[in-house]
Motif scaffolding. Structure first.
Motif, PDB file in Angstrom:
ATOM      1  N   GLY A 326      47.748  40.681  34.746  1.00 49.50           N
ATOM      2  CA  GLY A 326      48.029  40.277  36.122  1.00 49.50           C
ATOM      3  C   GLY A 326      46.959  39.386  36.708  1.00 49.50           C
ATOM      4  N   ASP A 327      45.767  39.345  36.081  1.00 50.28           N
ATOM      5  CA  ASP A 327      44.710  38.434  36.525  1.00 50.28           C
ATOM      6  C   ASP A 327      45.124  36.981  36.293  1.00 50.28           C
ATOM      7  N   GLN A 328      44.431  36.086  36.995  1.00 55.10           N
ATOM      8  CA  GLN A 328      44.557  34.651  36.749  1.00 55.10           C
ATOM      9  C   GLN A 328      43.181  34.157  36.354  1.00 55.10           C
ATOM     10  N   ILE A 329      43.109  33.443  35.236  1.00 54.33           N
ATOM     11  CA  ILE A 329      41.818  32.932  34.785  1.00 54.33           C
ATOM     12  C   ILE A 329      41.851  31.410  34.738  1.00 54.33           C
ATOM     13  N   ARG A 330      40.644  30.841  34.772  1.00 54.46           N
ATOM     14  CA  ARG A 330      40.470  29.398  34.635  1.00 54.46           C
ATOM     15  C   ARG A 330      39.487  29.146  33.508  1.00 54.46           C
ATOM     16  N   ILE A 331      39.865  28.258  32.599  1.00 51.43           N
ATOM     17  CA  ILE A 331      38.986  27.923  31.485  1.00 51.43           C
ATOM     18  C   ILE A 331      38.361  26.569  31.778  1.00 51.43           C
ATOM     19  N   ASP A 332      37.030  26.526  31.774  1.00 57.50           N
ATOM     20  CA  ASP A 332      36.278  25.354  32.206  1.00 57.50           C
ATOM     21  C   ASP A 332      36.257  24.314  31.097  1.00 57.50           C
ATOM     22  N   THR A 345      49.641  37.491  31.287  1.00 53.38           N
ATOM     23  CA  THR A 345      50.897  38.249  31.221  1.00 53.38           C
ATOM     24  C   THR A 345      50.901  39.220  30.042  1.00 53.38           C
ATOM     25  N   LYS A 346      50.194  38.838  28.956  1.00 46.57           N
ATOM     26  CA  LYS A 346      50.005  39.732  27.805  1.00 46.57           C
ATOM     27  C   LYS A 346      48.533  39.730  27.436  1.00 46.57           C
ATOM     28  N   ASN A 356      46.420  47.027  29.055  1.00 43.98           N
ATOM     29  CA  ASN A 356      46.463  46.564  30.440  1.00 43.98           C
ATOM     30  C   ASN A 356      45.109  46.056  30.918  1.00 43.98           C
ATOM     31  N   GLU A 357      44.026  46.498  30.216  1.00 48.81           N
ATOM     32  CA  GLU A 357      42.687  46.125  30.670  1.00 48.81           C
ATOM     33  C   GLU A 357      41.708  46.259  29.520  1.00 48.81           C
ATOM     34  N   THR A 358      40.717  45.367  29.510  1.00 48.21           N
ATOM     35  CA  THR A 358      39.646  45.453  28.521  1.00 48.21           C
ATOM     36  C   THR A 358      38.364  44.928  29.144  1.00 48.21           C
ATOM     37  N   ASN A 359      37.192  45.398  28.634  1.00 41.82           N
ATOM     38  CA  ASN A 359      35.912  44.955  29.206  1.00 41.82           C
ATOM     39  C   ASN A 359      34.927  44.445  28.158  1.00 41.82           C
ATOM     40  N   LYS A 360      35.407  44.185  26.939  1.00 41.70           N
ATOM     41  CA  LYS A 360      34.528  43.639  25.902  1.00 41.70           C
ATOM     42  C   LYS A 360      35.087  42.330  25.343  1.00 41.70           C
ATOM     43  N   ASN A 383      42.939  43.750  40.344  1.00 36.50           N
ATOM     44  CA  ASN A 383      42.483  45.067  40.814  1.00 36.50           C
ATOM     45  C   ASN A 383      42.027  45.002  42.269  1.00 36.50           C
ATOM     46  N   LEU A 384      41.300  43.925  42.616  1.00 33.73           N
ATOM     47  CA  LEU A 384      40.845  43.774  43.994  1.00 33.73           C
ATOM     48  C   LEU A 384      42.026  43.578  44.934  1.00 33.73           C
TER      49      LEU A 384
END
Length: 756
Positions: A326-332, A345-346, A356-360, A383-384
């Motif tokens: 569900g996040d939106q990211i930008r690749i520089d 989305t996946k 649904n979530e990862t931190n590594k 999440n915010l």
């Protein structure tokens, strides 16, 4: 205590701002608002919104801060009268006509001078107070020490922007959108030209110095300096175009900062940012003012691309930050013209398990080419956003509730009495019900407390409750509920009572009489000493060169005492030069588009008034006619009729941003977009003007415009031959002699046919 003023562009943002803890809200209606593309509000919605806000001690300010034309005046007056009848707290306006109308009729405490007026010094603030403004929204370029000076010297409320988007141009002094996009920023329809890619070109070498978003300002963020701002009356958050979640989070963070509570300001980065600057307010360096790499939401650094396998990319997450579905990211990406924005989305973890979530390590599918080492930014933190949405669904929080004291009296053989006190408000409700002894089950103090405390959807909480009852009595719980509701309704009615004092006698303007010239006089604005000498030799009497005060030019306002005539865009000039026997000409940047504004400037002491470059030519005759009808004299008007329009006046210098300070004295520079090239003019005070690629040429309109005494020609990069040809052509046109320009002249553009 400073007022915290929040933006509101939708119904959802309205409630978000109040739940976030604001003291006041500013919003626009469907017309005459400088944010025409926000959802805005219909006036039919205002009674309920005003009631909701006022019962929570939140003020509402309405923005009617566009320029106003003669044929709109009656409509605007009717709108203002309607708003005043609804007990709006104040109206934020740009047009001097509306400042006069509101202050004359309703008193000065109902009108705020918008930032579009361009007040950035004591002299301008003093004039605006004398005109009737009770509050000034200062120009965003005003430094903190000047704000303190105004506050110390003048008894007037000051409002300052503390967070959000910044215009690269002085507010109200940008014509770029209207001149190249037919969408006027002064009518609320800014096309955001400053957020586009431009090439900075050295005209002398024809070399591209830089290609980037060189005019795109970072967002203002003063959260680290909030204690330095508490002497200011109102602290304003920008963002009427933003989502309700933004409104809530930014408001809530500044609310906690003002209340000296510990708060994590990192959420400001997560909700929306273009990177941050402390702005001209706190003297940030020019290199920190703009973000030349990206014009939109910058996001915050999340990780980097560490592996690529066909259409799968691996993202290494920094400091165990979360990447969530569900996040939106930008690749520089290195190519600034290519925005790589990816919705998650996946999402897979390092073992390629769907999560649904990862931190590594996070793995996503992506068909766009990226590179190992490309930085990854999160621009939407789901999440915010979800946590904010949950808060917005909750009941009002404790600090939003107001403390009331209740006294409940119930004695056998007497009627029930219930009293409520809030500040100086005292109300009482007496029931027809006669209290009797309980036959079966008695009513206890706890029963009564539970019913009286059901204040969830009201603005109140019980601070002190005094229950006085006999033992062993019976009162129906339903009756206690009714008494509570009646009591709160009665309190609300008392708190919402208001009286509008209307003065129907308009304060007359002391204006000077003028006649129409038999033939309009040419005035000329030049850019260098050679042009000045040439124009002078051609017999032009009114020449603007070293006797020009820009609109936002507080430092240089005292510089011109030795001139007989000064062209000024700064309203404070009239205060400084009022006893110095100098003719003052108000410049185009006053945005004058109606006859009453002309009269106001005349009454202040301006010898002649330059009309806005956004006034349609066929509106000018109507303005002159209305002026004569109201004041029995003609106005003394000036109109720019030839030259490169100053699209933008800015305190920001792109050369300084690129560590090229001083090169403005060696070379000529221009900005180029996909369609045109715009010369840059560098001023002695290190401000700049961006000039139009086309030159205005209205020689064919001269005989269609009646009632203008002075026509101005503006010369920037014309040759001597061109200047002679143009002056002769216009002199001939004024005298009715057929004349055409040299076909080699790049002269284009004309007056607008209708308002933009």
């Amino acid at each position: 205590m400073s007022e915290l003023l929040s933006p509101c562009g939708s119904i959802e943002s309205f409630y978000s701002a109040i739940k976030g803890g604001c003291n006041a809200i500013y919003l626009g209606l469907n017309k005459f608002s400088a944010r025409a593309y926000a959802n805005n509000f219909d006036i039919s919605e205002m009674p309920d919104l005003i009631k909701f806000a006022h019962l929570r001690n939140v003020k509402i300010y309405i923005t009617i801060n566009t320029i106003i034309y003669d044929d709109e005046l009656e409509e605007v007056y009717t709108l203002i009268d309607k708003l005043m009848s609804l007990n709006i707290d104040a109206i934020i306006v740009q047009d001097l006509t509306l400042i006069k109308y509101i202050s004359d009729k309703y008193g000065t405490n109902k009108v705020h001078a918008s930032t579009q007026v361009g007040v950035d010094n004591f002299y301008s603030a003093k004039v605006m107070k004398e005109l009737g403004a009770s509050r000034i929204v200062l120009a965003r370029e005003t430094p903190i020490e000047v704000i303190k000076e105004i506050k110390d010297k003048l008894d007037i409320e000051l409002e300052v922007f503390i967070h959000g988007a910044l215009c690269v141009s002085y507010s109200g002094n940008c014509l770029m959108s209207s001149m190249i996009g037919n969408r006027s920023g002064n009518r609320g329809r800014c096309a955001g030209c400053c957020r586009q890619i431009y090439s900075l070109i050295n005209k002398d070498t024809n070399k591209i110095i830089n290609k980037s978003y060189i005019l795109s300002m970072k967002d203002l963020n003063t959260s680290s300096f909030i204690n330095n701002l508490k002497f200011i009356d109102s602290l304003k958050i920008e963002g009427r175009m933003k989502e309700p979640e933004y409104t809530y989070e930014v408001t809530n963070i500044y609310r906690n900062l003002l209340d000296n509570k510990i708060v994590d300001t990192n959420n400001l980065n997560k909700i929306f940012n273009r990177e941050y600057t402390k702005g001209f307010l706190f003297h940030d360096e020019i290199k920190n003012i703009t973000n030349i790499d990206k014009p939109n939401n910058f996001g915050y650094l999340l990780g980097e691309v560490c592996k690529i396998n066909k259409n799968k990319i691996w993202i290494r997450l920094f400091n165990k930050q979360n990447l969530t579905k569900g996040d939106q990211i930008r690749i520089d990406n290195k190519d600034i013209s290519k925005e790589i924005s990816v919705p998650i989305t996946k999402l897979f973890d390092a073992n390629f398990n769907l999560v649904n979530e990862t931190n590594k390590i996070g793995i996503i599918y992506l068909d766009i080419k990226v590179n190992i080492g490309d930085k990854v930014y999160k621009v939407k933190d789901t999440n915010l956003v979800n946590s904010i949405d949950e808060k917005l669904k909750e009941n009002n929080k404790e600090y939003e509730k107001l403390p009331i004291d209740i006294e409940f009296n119930a004695f056998i053989s007497n009627k029930i009495g219930i009293k409520c006190t809030y500040l100086d408000y005292k109300v009482e409700v007496i029931s027809d019900f006669i209290v009797d002894k309980a036959i079966k089950q008695n009513t206890t103090k706890k029963n009564i407390y539970n019913q009286l405390n059901k204040l969830g959807d009201t603005p109140y909480f019980i601070n002190n409750l005094n229950i006085n009852i006999d033992n062993n009595i019976f009162i129906p719980l339903k009756l206690i509920n009714e008494l509570r509701r009646d009591l709160i309704d009665k309190l609300n009615i008392e708190r919402l009572k208001f009286k509008i004092d209307i003065n129907n006698e308009t304060n007359n303007l002391n204006i000077k009489s003028y006649e129409l010239n038999e033939e309009p006089t040419l005035t000329v604005e030049v850019s260098n000493i050679k042009q000045y000498e040439l124009v002078k030799s051609l017999g032009i009497k009114h020449i603007y060169f070293n006797n020009i005060i820009n609109r936002n030019n507080a430092t240089y306002i005292k510089k011109y005492d030795n001139f007989d005539e000064i062209l000024t865009g700064n309203i404070g000039s009239i205060e400084y030069y009022k006893n110095k026997n100098i003719n003052l000409i108000s410049d185009y940047s006053f945005n004058v588009t109606n006859h009453i504004s002309v009269a106001i400037l005349n009454s202040l002491g301006f010898d002649r008034v330059t009309l806005s470059q956004e006034i349609p030519y066929n509106y000018i005759n109507n303005l002159v006619s209305n002026y004569f009808k109201d004041y029995n004299t003609y106005p003394n008007l000036e109109l720019i009729i030839y030259g490169r329009t100053y699209l933008m006046h800015s305190k920001y210098c792109p050369l300084k941003r690129l560590n090229m300070c001083g090169d403005c004295k060696k070379y000529h520079f221009e900005l180029k977009d996909r369609f045109a090239t715009f010369p840059i003019r560098f001023n002695n005070d290190c401000t700049i003007n961006i000039l139009n690629s086309k030159r205005l040429n209205n020689i064919n309109y001269i005989n269609k415009i009646k009632g203008v005494n002075y026509f101005r020609l503006v010369f920037t990069d014309e040759s001597n031959e061109e200047i002679i040809n143009i002056i002769n052509s216009y002199n001939n046109a004024i005298r009715g002699i057929n004349s055409t320009f040299n076909n080699e002249l790049d002269t284009h553009g004309h007056f607008f046919e209708k308002p933009l």
